[in-house]
Design a protein around this motif. Structure first.
Motif, PDB file in Angstrom:
ATOM      1  N   SER A   8      -1.776  -3.971  -4.083  1.00  0.00           N
ATOM      2  CA  SER A   8      -2.242  -3.781  -2.716  1.00  0.00           C
ATOM      3  C   SER A   8      -3.758  -3.707  -2.648  1.00  0.00           C
ATOM      4  O   SER A   8      -4.381  -4.279  -1.751  1.00  0.00           O
ATOM      5  CB  SER A   8      -1.635  -2.510  -2.127  1.00  0.00           C
ATOM      6  OG  SER A   8      -2.098  -2.290  -0.819  1.00  0.00           O
ATOM      7  N   LEU A   9      -4.374  -2.990  -3.603  1.00  0.00           N
ATOM      8  CA  LEU A   9      -5.832  -2.903  -3.630  1.00  0.00           C
ATOM      9  C   LEU A   9      -6.447  -4.297  -3.784  1.00  0.00           C
ATOM     10  O   LEU A   9      -7.441  -4.631  -3.132  1.00  0.00           O
ATOM     11  CB  LEU A   9      -6.294  -1.994  -4.758  1.00  0.00           C
ATOM     12  CG  LEU A   9      -5.968  -0.503  -4.639  1.00  0.00           C
ATOM     13  CD1 LEU A   9      -6.506   0.238  -5.860  1.00  0.00           C
ATOM     14  CD2 LEU A   9      -6.526   0.097  -3.359  1.00  0.00           C
ATOM     15  N   SER A  28       0.706  -0.494  -6.088  1.00  0.00           N
ATOM     16  CA  SER A  28      -0.497   0.072  -5.487  1.00  0.00           C
ATOM     17  C   SER A  28      -1.737  -0.710  -5.901  1.00  0.00           C
ATOM     18  O   SER A  28      -2.640  -0.952  -5.091  1.00  0.00           O
ATOM     19  CB  SER A  28      -0.647   1.541  -5.894  1.00  0.00           C
ATOM     20  OG  SER A  28       0.432   2.305  -5.424  1.00  0.00           O
ATOM     21  N   THR A  42      -1.059   9.259  -7.812  1.00  0.00           N
ATOM     22  CA  THR A  42      -1.408   7.982  -7.188  1.00  0.00           C
ATOM     23  C   THR A  42      -1.614   8.157  -5.689  1.00  0.00           C
ATOM     24  O   THR A  42      -2.564   7.617  -5.107  1.00  0.00           O
ATOM     25  CB  THR A  42      -0.306   6.939  -7.459  1.00  0.00           C
ATOM     26  OG1 THR A  42      -0.262   6.662  -8.855  1.00  0.00           O
ATOM     27  CG2 THR A  42      -0.582   5.644  -6.711  1.00  0.00           C
ATOM     28  N   GLU A  63      -9.152   5.987   0.641  1.00  0.00           N
ATOM     29  CA  GLU A  63      -9.155   5.715   2.081  1.00  0.00           C
ATOM     30  C   GLU A  63     -10.195   6.580   2.786  1.00  0.00           C
ATOM     31  O   GLU A  63     -10.944   6.100   3.643  1.00  0.00           O
ATOM     32  CB  GLU A  63      -7.760   5.993   2.651  1.00  0.00           C
ATOM     33  CG  GLU A  63      -7.632   5.798   4.151  1.00  0.00           C
ATOM     34  CD  GLU A  63      -7.755   4.355   4.588  1.00  0.00           C
ATOM     35  OE1 GLU A  63      -8.097   4.113   5.756  1.00  0.00           O
ATOM     36  OE2 GLU A  63      -7.515   3.449   3.752  1.00  0.00           O
ATOM     37  N   LEU A 123      -3.934   3.925 -11.853  1.00  0.00           N
ATOM     38  CA  LEU A 123      -2.851   4.348 -10.983  1.00  0.00           C
ATOM     39  C   LEU A 123      -1.539   4.381 -11.766  1.00  0.00           C
ATOM     40  O   LEU A 123      -1.428   3.803 -12.842  1.00  0.00           O
ATOM     41  CB  LEU A 123      -2.724   3.395  -9.793  1.00  0.00           C
ATOM     42  CG  LEU A 123      -3.996   3.218  -8.952  1.00  0.00           C
ATOM     43  CD1 LEU A 123      -3.788   2.143  -7.896  1.00  0.00           C
ATOM     44  CD2 LEU A 123      -4.397   4.537  -8.293  1.00  0.00           C
ATOM     45  N   LEU A 182      -5.108   7.286  -3.694  1.00  0.00           N
ATOM     46  CA  LEU A 182      -5.186   6.317  -2.607  1.00  0.00           C
ATOM     47  C   LEU A 182      -5.692   6.973  -1.326  1.00  0.00           C
ATOM     48  O   LEU A 182      -6.463   6.366  -0.574  1.00  0.00           O
ATOM     49  CB  LEU A 182      -3.814   5.685  -2.379  1.00  0.00           C
ATOM     50  CG  LEU A 182      -3.301   4.798  -3.516  1.00  0.00           C
ATOM     51  CD1 LEU A 182      -1.900   4.301  -3.209  1.00  0.00           C
ATOM     52  CD2 LEU A 182      -4.242   3.633  -3.777  1.00  0.00           C
ATOM     53  N   LEU A 208       0.855  -1.194   0.000  1.00  0.00           N
ATOM     54  CA  LEU A 208       0.000   0.000   0.000  1.00  0.00           C
ATOM     55  C   LEU A 208       0.876   1.222   0.000  1.00  0.00           C
ATOM     56  O   LEU A 208       1.686   1.417   0.883  1.00  0.00           O
ATOM     57  CB  LEU A 208      -0.897   0.011   1.243  1.00  0.00           C
ATOM     58  CG  LEU A 208      -1.781   1.248   1.368  1.00  0.00           C
ATOM     59  CD1 LEU A 208      -2.733   1.316   0.177  1.00  0.00           C
ATOM     60  CD2 LEU A 208      -2.564   1.245   2.653  1.00  0.00           C
TER      61      LEU A 208
END
Length: 364
Positions: free
Chosen positions: A128-129, A125, A99, A107, A120, A103, A13
């Motif tokens: 991570s999603l 990243s 990016t 959040e 992105l 993110l 992340l």
């Protein structure tokens, strides 16, 4: 339709250091009904025709809107939106940001998700999603079997529809003998004249730093520590790092984004780029459907459009590396001619947070 055969990757992340961001109101992008012709002239190939017909058939059944969060060139994003709207009638509302800002916004909106699709500027990243269960699989995306197999997900959770490479960007009025190696920027002749983007704001910068360290190991930190000792400045996101080089306030950007450099050069700005001989990092730009999407059919159609001949030609014209291997880049160095470091994406996923924090500590 062929299945995708992509390598699985780990998770990361990207931490955005600026959580207090301006939340831009989403607005419809200006529509342009002009269709860009495919790269090949003459009669369309059967696969191309099938893709266009599939998009048209899908578009006839679509309506409503799509909410897109996109990192990357504004003009390219606008052109992609215009092409998609013209084919489908779907209205796209876009938030454009780095990016890190995207993110951070995701959040902040966890309790009330808004976006349908994200694009992105960092592969880890997107990984991570997926690892957090925030993405939706779309294994039947049209043309997904033509994508670079290193950059997209085996299960269809994200698709890298374009990429950029990182290099040493320099002002041609100030630099007559540009550095040819990352280590050259440690030399006294470049003291206080170099910027590097902030990896907490730039996904591509984080890709470069973690990619470099995944190859060099703990000893790789000496490069960045020597950069700091030589007066290298951490200077915001990619454009903020590049602008002082364009104006001549600085001479060089370390880990500068190549498509930004090519775009500025075409406009007459005094900049050029070197890809160091020891290798660099390519930063794929993945697109993903969020599993909280309220417009799933529109989101799938948008992914199909991003992988279409028309959209990939727009990518090439924006000086990015096309995600599809059967589409050549235009007006820039092609992927096959860029020396690459043998990066370990799994290591990059696992160590991204700590790397960004440590880098920020070194450069504070």
């Amino acid at each position: 339709m062929k299945k995708m055969a992509f390598r699985k990757k780990g998770t990361l992340l990207l931490l955005a250091s600026v959580m207090s961001i301006s939340l831009f109101g989403c607005g419809n992008a200006t529509s342009n009904s002009q269709t860009i012709e495919p790269a090949n002239t003459g009669q369309a190939a059967p696969e191309e025709t099938a893709t266009q017909e599939a998009l048209q058939e899908t578009g006839n059944a679509l309506g409503g809107k799509l909410v897109l969060y996109s990192a990357g060139p504004q003009k390219l994003a606008d052109n992609l939106i215009s092409g998609f709207e013209a084919q489908t009638g779907v209205k796209v509302e876009m938030f454009q940001g780095t990016t890190g800002k995207i993110l951070a916004r995701l959040e902040a909106e966890k309790g009330n998700p808004v976006a349908d699709v994200v694009i992105l500027a960092s592969l880890p990243s997107a990984q991570s999603l997926k690892a957090e269960g925030l993405t939706m699989a779309y294994p039947d995306a049209v043309n997904s079997d033509n994508l670079n197999t290193e950059w997209s997900d085996a299960d269809g959770h994200y698709f890298s529809t374009s990429a950029s490479a990182l290099g040493i960007v320099y002002n041609t009025n100030l630099v007559s003998n540009p550095p040819q190696s990352w280590s050259d920027l440690e030399l006294p002749e470049w003291k206080d004249s170099v910027n590097i983007p902030d990896p907490t704001l730039s996904g591509s910068a984080l890709d470069f730093i973690t990619g470099y360290l995944s190859v060099k190991g703990e000893g790789g930190w000496s490069l960045f520590e020597n950069y700091k000792a030589n007066g290298v400045a951490m200077a915001g996101a990619n454009q903020e790092a590049l602008d002082p080089v364009i104006t001549g306030a600085k001479s060089i950007v370390a880990a500068g984004v190549d498509y930004m450099t090519y775009s500025a050069k075409v406009k007459g700005e005094p900049v050029d780029i070197v890809y160091p001989a020891e290798g660099t990092v390519v930063s794929p730009r993945p697109a993903a459907i969020l599993n909280s999407s309220q417009n799933v059919d529109n989101a799938k159609a948008f992914i199909d459009y991003l992988l279409s001949d028309e959209a990939q030609k727009l990518v090439a014209e924006a000086y990015l590396i096309p995600g599809r291997e059967d589409v050549e880049a235009e007006g820039r160095t092609n992927l096959k001619d860029i020396p690459l470091l043998p990066v370990d994406w799994a290591w990059m996923n696992d160590h991204g947070d700590e790397t960004a924090a440590r880098f920020s500590e070194v450069f504070k």
